[in-house]
Every structure is written in C-alpha cells, then in structure tokens.
Design a protein around this motif. Structure first.
Motif, PDB file in Angstrom:
ATOM      1  N   GLN A 330       5.672   3.351  -5.272  1.00 24.31           N
ATOM      2  CA  GLN A 330       6.022   4.320  -4.217  1.00 24.31           C
ATOM      3  C   GLN A 330       7.531   4.600  -4.261  1.00 24.31           C
ATOM      4  OE1 GLN A 330       5.435   3.163  -0.057  1.00 24.31           O
ATOM      5  NE2 GLN A 330       4.916   5.278   0.440  1.00 24.31           N
ATOM      6  N   VAL A 345       6.793  -1.514  -6.212  1.00 25.09           N
ATOM      7  CA  VAL A 345       5.488  -1.690  -6.843  1.00 25.09           C
ATOM      8  C   VAL A 345       4.528  -2.278  -5.811  1.00 25.09           C
ATOM      9  CG1 VAL A 345       6.259  -3.878  -7.880  1.00 25.09           C
ATOM     10  CG2 VAL A 345       4.189  -2.796  -8.717  1.00 25.09           C
ATOM     11  N   LEU A 346       3.376  -1.622  -5.651  1.00 28.62           N
ATOM     12  CA  LEU A 346       2.361  -2.057  -4.682  1.00 28.62           C
ATOM     13  C   LEU A 346       1.038  -2.200  -5.420  1.00 28.62           C
ATOM     14  CD1 LEU A 346       3.568   0.320  -1.880  1.00 28.62           C
ATOM     15  CD2 LEU A 346       3.531  -2.178  -1.702  1.00 28.62           C
ATOM     16  N   LEU A 347       0.445  -3.349  -5.271  1.00 32.99           N
ATOM     17  CA  LEU A 347      -0.734  -3.670  -6.058  1.00 32.99           C
ATOM     18  C   LEU A 347      -1.986  -2.972  -5.514  1.00 32.99           C
ATOM     19  CD1 LEU A 347      -1.681  -5.300  -8.431  1.00 32.99           C
ATOM     20  CD2 LEU A 347      -2.036  -7.250  -6.906  1.00 32.99           C
ATOM     21  N   ARG A 348      -2.824  -2.477  -6.417  1.00 29.67           N
ATOM     22  CA  ARG A 348      -4.105  -1.896  -6.036  1.00 29.67           C
ATOM     23  C   ARG A 348      -5.216  -2.633  -6.774  1.00 29.67           C
ATOM     24  NH1 ARG A 348      -1.504  -0.714  -2.607  1.00 29.67           N
ATOM     25  NH2 ARG A 348      -0.819   1.296  -1.806  1.00 29.67           N
ATOM     26  N   ILE A 363      -4.298  -9.622  -0.111  1.00 25.67           N
ATOM     27  CA  ILE A 363      -3.065 -10.423  -0.294  1.00 25.67           C
ATOM     28  C   ILE A 363      -3.103 -11.703   0.565  1.00 25.67           C
ATOM     29  CG2 ILE A 363      -0.543 -10.483   0.040  1.00 25.67           C
ATOM     30  CD1 ILE A 363      -1.106  -8.972  -2.464  1.00 25.67           C
ATOM     31  N   ILE A 372      -2.090 -16.118  -5.380  1.00 25.08           N
ATOM     32  CA  ILE A 372      -0.964 -15.179  -5.372  1.00 25.08           C
ATOM     33  C   ILE A 372       0.034 -15.508  -6.475  1.00 25.08           C
ATOM     34  CG2 ILE A 372       0.472 -16.468  -3.727  1.00 25.08           C
ATOM     35  CD1 ILE A 372       0.082 -12.667  -3.730  1.00 25.08           C
ATOM     36  N   VAL A 379       1.979  -8.968 -11.499  1.00 21.63           N
ATOM     37  CA  VAL A 379       2.649  -7.765 -10.969  1.00 21.63           C
ATOM     38  C   VAL A 379       4.079  -7.687 -11.505  1.00 21.63           C
ATOM     39  CG1 VAL A 379       3.542  -6.645  -8.875  1.00 21.63           C
ATOM     40  CG2 VAL A 379       1.273  -7.701  -8.850  1.00 21.63           C
ATOM     41  N   GLU A 522      10.734   2.163   6.388  1.00 23.24           N
ATOM     42  CA  GLU A 522       9.397   2.197   5.776  1.00 23.24           C
ATOM     43  C   GLU A 522       8.487   3.121   6.571  1.00 23.24           C
ATOM     44  OE1 GLU A 522       7.973  -1.811   6.285  1.00 23.24           O
ATOM     45  OE2 GLU A 522       8.579  -2.322   4.248  1.00 23.24           O
ATOM     46  N   GLU A 525       6.571   9.251   8.138  1.00 20.91           N
ATOM     47  CA  GLU A 525       5.453  10.182   7.975  1.00 20.91           C
ATOM     48  C   GLU A 525       5.785  11.573   8.470  1.00 20.91           C
ATOM     49  OE1 GLU A 525       1.939   8.457   9.692  1.00 20.91           O
ATOM     50  OE2 GLU A 525       1.802   6.920   8.129  1.00 20.91           O
ATOM     51  N   GLY A 543       7.920   6.585   2.429  1.00 21.88           N
ATOM     52  CA  GLY A 543       6.805   6.925   3.297  1.00 21.88           C
ATOM     53  C   GLY A 543       6.025   8.113   2.777  1.00 21.88           C
ATOM     54  N   TYR A 544       4.879   8.341   3.423  1.00 19.51           N
ATOM     55  CA  TYR A 544       3.981   9.404   2.975  1.00 19.51           C
ATOM     56  C   TYR A 544       4.650  10.774   3.031  1.00 19.51           C
ATOM     57  CZ  TYR A 544       0.269   5.871   3.414  1.00 19.51           C
ATOM     58  OH  TYR A 544      -0.503   4.752   3.287  1.00 19.51           O
ATOM     59  N   PRO A 549       2.112   5.757  -2.498  1.00 20.97           N
ATOM     60  CA  PRO A 549       2.175   4.990  -3.745  1.00 20.97           C
ATOM     61  C   PRO A 549       1.283   5.661  -4.792  1.00 20.97           C
ATOM     62  CG  PRO A 549       1.734   3.570  -1.850  1.00 20.97           C
ATOM     63  CD  PRO A 549       1.580   4.972  -1.375  1.00 20.97           C
TER      64      PRO A 549
HETATM   65  P1  C2E Z   1       4.950  -3.720   2.235  1.00 20.19           P
HETATM   66  O1  C2E Z   1       5.646  -4.450   1.156  1.00 20.19           O
HETATM   67  O2  C2E Z   1       5.657  -3.610   3.533  1.00 20.19           O
HETATM   68  O3  C2E Z   1       4.627  -2.281   1.636  1.00 20.19           O
HETATM   69  C1  C2E Z   1       4.618  -1.112   2.365  1.00 20.19           C
HETATM   70  C2  C2E Z   1       3.222  -0.733   2.774  1.00 20.19           C
HETATM   71  O4  C2E Z   1       3.294   0.426   3.591  1.00 20.19           O
HETATM   72  C3  C2E Z   1       2.317  -0.355   1.602  1.00 20.19           C
HETATM   73  O5  C2E Z   1       1.010  -0.739   1.965  1.00 20.19           O
HETATM   74  C4  C2E Z   1       2.442   1.157   1.589  1.00 20.19           C
HETATM   75  O6  C2E Z   1       1.350   1.792   0.964  1.00 20.19           O
HETATM   76  C5  C2E Z   1       2.475   1.446   3.062  1.00 20.19           C
HETATM   77  N1  C2E Z   1       3.100   2.716   3.369  1.00 20.19           N
HETATM   78  C6  C2E Z   1       4.158   3.284   2.766  1.00 20.19           C
HETATM   79  N2  C2E Z   1       4.484   4.453   3.342  1.00 20.19           N
HETATM   80  C7  C2E Z   1       3.613   4.631   4.360  1.00 20.19           C
HETATM   81  C8  C2E Z   1       3.430   5.663   5.338  1.00 20.19           C
HETATM   82  O7  C2E Z   1       4.154   6.648   5.393  1.00 20.19           O
HETATM   83  N3  C2E Z   1       2.429   5.490   6.237  1.00 20.19           N
HETATM   84  C9  C2E Z   1       1.594   4.419   6.200  1.00 20.19           C
HETATM   85  N4  C2E Z   1       0.621   4.330   7.104  1.00 20.19           N
HETATM   86  N5  C2E Z   1       1.732   3.436   5.280  1.00 20.19           N
HETATM   87  C10 C2E Z   1       2.734   3.540   4.377  1.00 20.19           C
HETATM   88  P2  C2E Z   1       0.013  -1.430   0.962  1.00 20.19           P
HETATM   89  O8  C2E Z   1       0.205  -0.904  -0.414  1.00 20.19           O
HETATM   90  O9  C2E Z   1      -1.340  -1.386   1.576  1.00 20.19           O
HETATM   91  O10 C2E Z   1       0.530  -2.924   0.951  1.00 20.19           O
HETATM   92  C11 C2E Z   1       0.478  -3.703   2.098  1.00 20.19           C
HETATM   93  C12 C2E Z   1       1.253  -4.958   1.953  1.00 20.19           C
HETATM   94  O11 C2E Z   1       0.651  -5.803   0.970  1.00 20.19           O
HETATM   95  C13 C2E Z   1       2.681  -4.735   1.458  1.00 20.19           C
HETATM   96  O12 C2E Z   1       3.511  -4.381   2.525  1.00 20.19           O
HETATM   97  C14 C2E Z   1       2.986  -6.082   0.863  1.00 20.19           C
HETATM   98  O13 C2E Z   1       3.376  -6.969   1.874  1.00 20.19           O
HETATM   99  C15 C2E Z   1       1.657  -6.523   0.326  1.00 20.19           C
HETATM  100  N6  C2E Z   1       1.638  -6.275  -1.128  1.00 20.19           N
HETATM  101  C16 C2E Z   1       1.261  -5.183  -1.815  1.00 20.19           C
HETATM  102  N7  C2E Z   1       1.420  -5.377  -3.148  1.00 20.19           N
HETATM  103  C17 C2E Z   1       1.906  -6.626  -3.300  1.00 20.19           C
HETATM  104  C18 C2E Z   1       2.291  -7.439  -4.424  1.00 20.19           C
HETATM  105  O14 C2E Z   1       2.240  -7.024  -5.577  1.00 20.19           O
HETATM  106  N8  C2E Z   1       2.742  -8.714  -4.172  1.00 20.19           N
HETATM  107  C19 C2E Z   1       2.844  -9.198  -2.900  1.00 20.19           C
HETATM  108  N9  C2E Z   1       3.298 -10.442  -2.712  1.00 20.19           N
HETATM  109  N10 C2E Z   1       2.516  -8.468  -1.823  1.00 20.19           N
HETATM  110  C20 C2E Z   1       2.059  -7.194  -2.009  1.00 20.19           C
END
Ligand code: C2E
Ligand code: MG
Ligand code: MG
Length: 567
Positions: A330, A345-348, A363, A372, A379, A522, A525, A543-544, A549
């Motif tokens: 993202q 980087v955000l994991l899917r 997670i 993890i 990751v 963060e 929107e 943000g969106y 992402p």
């Molecule tokens: P985070 O690190 O705080 O990541 C931001 C989250 O907010 C991401 O959710 C992202 O998709 C979401 N986001 C960004 N912009 C917006 C927006 O405008 N509106 C809304 N509603 N959401 C937005 P995501 O991808 O679902 O990830 C959730 C959490 O999971 C992350 O929060 C992080 O804590 C964890 N995570 C994701 N990938 C990894 C990873 O590779 N390793 C670790 N340790 N944690 C991860």
C-alpha cells in the motif's frame, strides 16, 4: 563581580572562581543560567532562595524580589524531599494552576557540610494535560463516561493475575436489543440517550470491586469479582434486566428496550480477558437468537469458534508451502509533494476453500501459535526481493515498510536474519523501515529499546504503528527510539465528528514533531480527513483515498505513472 551566590554556583560546578574570571567561562555559565527553558533556583541550606533565573518569572509570574529570601520551594510543597524528582502544582501569579517537575541537588563544601540546594524545575503542565487526555481517550468512552474495552481487559487480566483463591469470576457481555430501531426511528440522538441511560443504570447497580465497561456501540460488560454463590449473580442479572426493561420516555414516546446477556465463567471458559469476553459474546448471540432480553451461559457446544481457530492454525501451517500467501503493497504518500515515498507490505492469504482470509483474522492466530516467526520471515524476504526489483527499475527512493510482530521483535536471530536479507538482495539499510506496535514494546521495554537501537544504528527507520489504539502513553514515545509515528485509523475516522479527538490529533502531531518524529496518518478515506491532516502538518498519508493495498505489478504501474496524489 564576585558575589556570594556566584561562588555557590561556580563551586557547585567544580570551577575555581579565578579560572572563571580568567577564561570567560563565567559568562558562559551566566548564559546557561539565563537562556535555559528550565527554572533554576539556588537556595541556602535552610531552603531560603539565594538566586533564581528569569525563567522563574516567565513561568510563574513571580519576580525575584518576591522570592529571594523566602523558603519558596518548601512554601508550596511542605514535605518535599531533596532526593526525589517531584511534581508540584502551584498557582501562578495569574491564578492559573501549573505543574512543575523539580530535580534537586545538594551542594556540599569540601569538608562535607551542606552549602546549598540547586533546584531545576521544568514546566510540565502542557505534557501532563495531553497525557491525561490521552489516558481518558484510551481508557474511557466519552459518550457514557465509562471505562472502555481496553480498560476492562487490562483490569480483568490484573484481577486474574492477583487472584489467590480458586474463586470463580463471572463475566457478562450485554447487548442492548433495539438500539438500531431507536436510531432509525428517532435519530442517533435518541440512541445515544438510551446508551447513557443504560450506563447510568449499570453504574447504579454494579459497585466496586466489580467492573463495568462500555465496550463500544451498544455493548457493555460486567466482571463480578466478589461473588461466592451463583444465586447472587443470577439475582443481579435478573434485577439489571428488569430495570432495563422498564419503559423509557423519548419525546413523549414510550420506548421499550431490553438487554441480551452472555455469561462466561473464569476459569472454566477462559483464563484471560480476551477469551472470556469472546466466549461471553458468543453466549450473548445465543440469547439474542433464542429470546431477546434473556441470558445464556457459554458452553462447550458453542465452541465453533474455538474449533475454527484450531482449523486456522492447521491451515496456516500449510499455507507457506502451498504458496497461498501473496504480499500486497500500500502506497505511503508524502503530503507535502503528493508523491509516493514508500509502501507498506501487507500480507494476503488466499485459502483454496475459504477464499481470501483477512490478516485481522489470521495474524492473531499466527501470533498465538508462533507461526508468525516463519510467516514474518517469508514476508520480510519477499519485501526485500521486491525492493531489489524496484531498485533495479529506478524506484530506489521508495521505502519498504514491514510490520514486525511482538514475537519477532523478541526473536534472538532477528538482527542476523535482517542483515542476511539486506545482503542477499543487495539493499541498503535505509531502504527498509519496520513497524512495531506499542504492545510489543510494553511487554519488555528494555529489550525492545535495545533491539530497536541496534536496528536504528544500522540505518533502519522505526515506525510506531497503530498509535492511539492501545496504551498510547507518552512515556513510550519518549523512551523508544522512534522515527515515525503512525496514527491509528480510529483517530482519523473521528475527524469531523469529534472535536475532542481532533484536538488530540493536532497535539499528537505537534508533540511528535517536538520529538523529531515524522507523522503518518493511517486509513485516510475522505478529502475532509486529508485536508484536516494537511492543515495540521501531518507528514505522510496512507489510505483508500490514495490507494488500497495492491499486488506488486499494480503498485509498479503507479510508481511508473509518477502520479501526484495531491493537487
Ligand atoms: P496495520 O499494519 O496497521 O496496516 C494497516 C491496515 O489498514 C491494513 O489492513 C490496511 O489494508 C488497512 N487500511 C489502509 N488504508 C485503509 C483505509 O483507508 N480504510 C480502511 N478501512 N482500512 C485501511 P490489513 O491489510 O487488513 O492488515 C491488518 C493488520 O494485520 C495490519 O495492520 C498489521 O498489523 C497486520 N499485518 C498485515 N500484514 C502483516 C505482516 O506481514 N506481518 C505482521 N506482523 N502483521 C501484518
Ligand atoms: Mg503497519
Ligand atoms: Mg496500523
């Protein structure tokens, strides 16, 4: 001129009067004395002020002549202790209460006798007000002025830890039944009124040491901590439900409401707050489905959710090998230029049967099962590989931000692993940024500080993720080597509907800048949120509104297009 007070000051600093006169150090000391932002007071051994600097008048309004010769410090703080750092509240000359943090030092003659007291005072009124606001915001619901979920969890865990006997604890999860109907028919105002009414009923019924909380929305919780017999509990539950069933008057309309309750018992249904709450919530859904306004106990047959998490753990174990993970990226937008300056980087995870499963769901399971560590490494490696590709394609100015979980931060090999990856993909340490959460730091502050300092020494930037979601103590901000503060989405969401929070965002940004941190917002929107943040000098946005992402190829298109996100 050599005066008695100068001698005290100079001798305290271990400098001979003669040398000072000779090489001009004296002027230097005078400059410090008069330009520091702190109050400096020199008192004789009996506590009578001999000298003070101008800052004293600036901060308190009192002039030298009103202070010198008086026992000023004792005067506002009768039992102050020279050895301790103390905070004293004083009323300044303009009638305002201010808070000063004092450090005192005894000055000695060579023969050991006390020569005087040097006191340095800092005006901490401003910091403490923010700290209090943040504390309130973190632990209370402003709508009902009740403790919130975070507070409830922290206190419940504390009670569990401090328990000596095997007595049970009983946790109720309460959901108000027809709030949606009320909101839809009479508007939000009436819904809020009802929530306030319910909170007053609960405050009246439930007394310490039992806990109550407004978990959010129309959900409340109670923890009974002083109960021996289940009968007593049942009576309290029934009394509370009866009270809530009484008709209420809204704009001359009679409103009927009721509460559906789920009950979980410690230790039978969980041994920590999160599990107990989750299980009581599951039981609450059973009440709602069977008969609104009833209560149900959690039971084994309701354990679908637990089975789910075991299933999830097993599936997660296979996911790396089966190549079910995809890293998404993202963009992070520089709010001064409108360009992309980095990606997170955000994991899917795409499961063959269940489809996409959200990190919010997997997670935590990965963390509690320890998986993890492998997932995080996977990751990290993919992010580095991608960064190398982008460097080769001329996007070397894009930073790669990687989330580190609590467990990873405590892993012994973390530094070695990171060094290896950086070398393997020919990256620069400054290409990488890591995101940690406050909980990771809180679990063991000393270890966290040491690891983060080592990472920082390599050139890796450190971001504090989700600030405002958890404990949000300024102490952590001050003691951790943080370069970047990421304001949690919940903060940004509140922009334009909660003035109180806007002010806090404003202050946190200011404070972050004082601490030399960059601020990332963060979850932006809307345009309104963006404008507010830009007006308040927020540095970076995510943000969106800018971009969700995306898979690497799609982000690359954005990088190539060199689009400006802000005009
Ligand atoms: P985070 O690190 O705080 O990541 C931001 C989250 O907010 C991401 O959710 C992202 O998709 C979401 N986001 C960004 N912009 C917006 C927006 O405008 N509106 C809304 N509603 N959401 C937005 P995501 O991808 O679902 O990830 C959730 C959490 O999971 C992350 O929060 C992080 O804590 C964890 N995570 C994701 N990938 C990894 C990873 O590779 N390793 C670790 N340790 N944690 C991860
Ligand atoms: Mg993050
Ligand atoms: Mg975050």
């Amino acid at each position: 001129m050599i005066t008695k007070k100068n001698i005290i000051r100079n001798e305290a600093l271990g400098i001979q009067e003669k040398t000072i006169e000779e090489d001009g150090i004296k002027e230097f000391l005078d400059i410090i004395f008069e330009t520091t932002h702190d109050i400096i007071v020199l008192s004789d051994p009996r506590g009578r002020v001999v000298e003070c600097n101008k800052q004293l008048e600036e901060i308190t309004g009192y002039k030298d002549e009103e202070i010198i010769g008086t026992k000023w410090i004792n005067y506002f703080d009768e039992d102050f202790n020279v050895e301790e750092t103390s905070i004293s509240r004083i009323v300044n000359k303009f009638g305002q209460e201010i808070e000063i943090q004092w450090k005192h030092k005894l000055l000695y003659y060579k023969n050991g006798g006390v020569k005087g007291i040097l006191s340095v005072g800092q005006d901490v009124t401003y910091l403490n007000t923010i700290e209090k606001k943040l504390h309130y915001m973190t632990y209370y619901s402003p709508l009902t002025d009740m403790p919130n979920r975070t507070y409830f969890e922290v206190q419940t865990n504390r009670i569990i830890q401090e328990k000596k006997s095997k007595e049970k604890l009983i946790l109720l999860y309460i959901d108000i039944d027809n709030i949606k109907y009320l909101n839809d028919t009479f508007g939000h105002f009436s819904g809020n009124k009802l929530l306030q009414y319910v909170s007053n009923v609960l405050k009246g019924q439930i007394k310490k040491p039992n806990l109550i909380a407004h978990l959010g929305g129309d959900e409340f919780a109670i923890l009974f901590n002083d109960i021996n017999k289940l009968n007593n509990i049942l009576k309290i539950i029934e009394d509370t439900q009866k009270l809530l069933k009484q008709p209420l008057l809204f704009n001359e309309n009679e409103i009927f409401t009721s509460a559906s309750i789920g009950v979980a018992i410690y230790p039978d249904h969980g041994t920590d707050a999160v599990t107990l709450l989750k299980n009581a919530e599951t039981a609450m859904y059973l009440s709602k489905e069977s008969e609104k306004g009833s209560y149900s106990f959690y039971s084994k047959s309701l354990e679908n959710k637990i089975v789910q998490s075991t299933w999830l753990t097993n599936e997660l174990r296979k996911a790396i090998k089966k190549e079910e993970f995809v890293p998404y990226y993202q963009p992070l937008i520089d709010l001064s230029t409108g360009g992309i300056i980095g990606v997170e980087v955000l994991l899917r995870w795409k499961h063959p049967i269940r489809g996409w499963i959200s990190p919010e769901e997997f997670i935590p399971v990965a963390e509690s099962s320890g998986l993890i560590l492998d997932i995080g490494k996977w990751v990290f490696e993919h992010a580095c590989k991608q960064k190398q590709i982008w460097n080769q394609k001329g996007h070397s100015n894009i930073k790669m931000s990687i989330n580190l979980s609590n467990k990873e931060l405590r892993k012994k090999e973390l530094l070695i692993d990171i060094k290896q990856m950086i070398e393997k993909y020919a990256l620069d340490y400054t290409d990488i940024q890591v995101e940690i959460t406050e909980t990771a730091a809180i679990i063991n502050l000393d270890i966290a500080v040491s690891i983060l300092q080592q990472l920082k020494a390599l050139g890796i930037k450190i971001a504090l993720d989700d600030f405002g979601k958890g404990y949000s103590s300024l102490n952590y901000l001050k003691s951790l080597p943080i370069d970047i503060i990421k304001l949690d989405r919940s903060f940004i969401k509140s922009i334009q509907d909660e003035n109180e929070k806007e002010e806090i965002i404003h202050t946190v940004i200011q404070l972050g800048h004082i601490l030399n941190s960059k601020i990332v917002a963060e979850g932006i929107e809307t345009k309104n949120q963006l404008n507010f943040l830009m007006k308040n000098n927020c540095d970076i946005g995510q943000g969106y509104l800018f971009s969700k992402p995306l898979p690497a190829e799609e982000v690359e298109l954005l990088l190539v297009s060199n689009k400006a996100y802000i005009r």
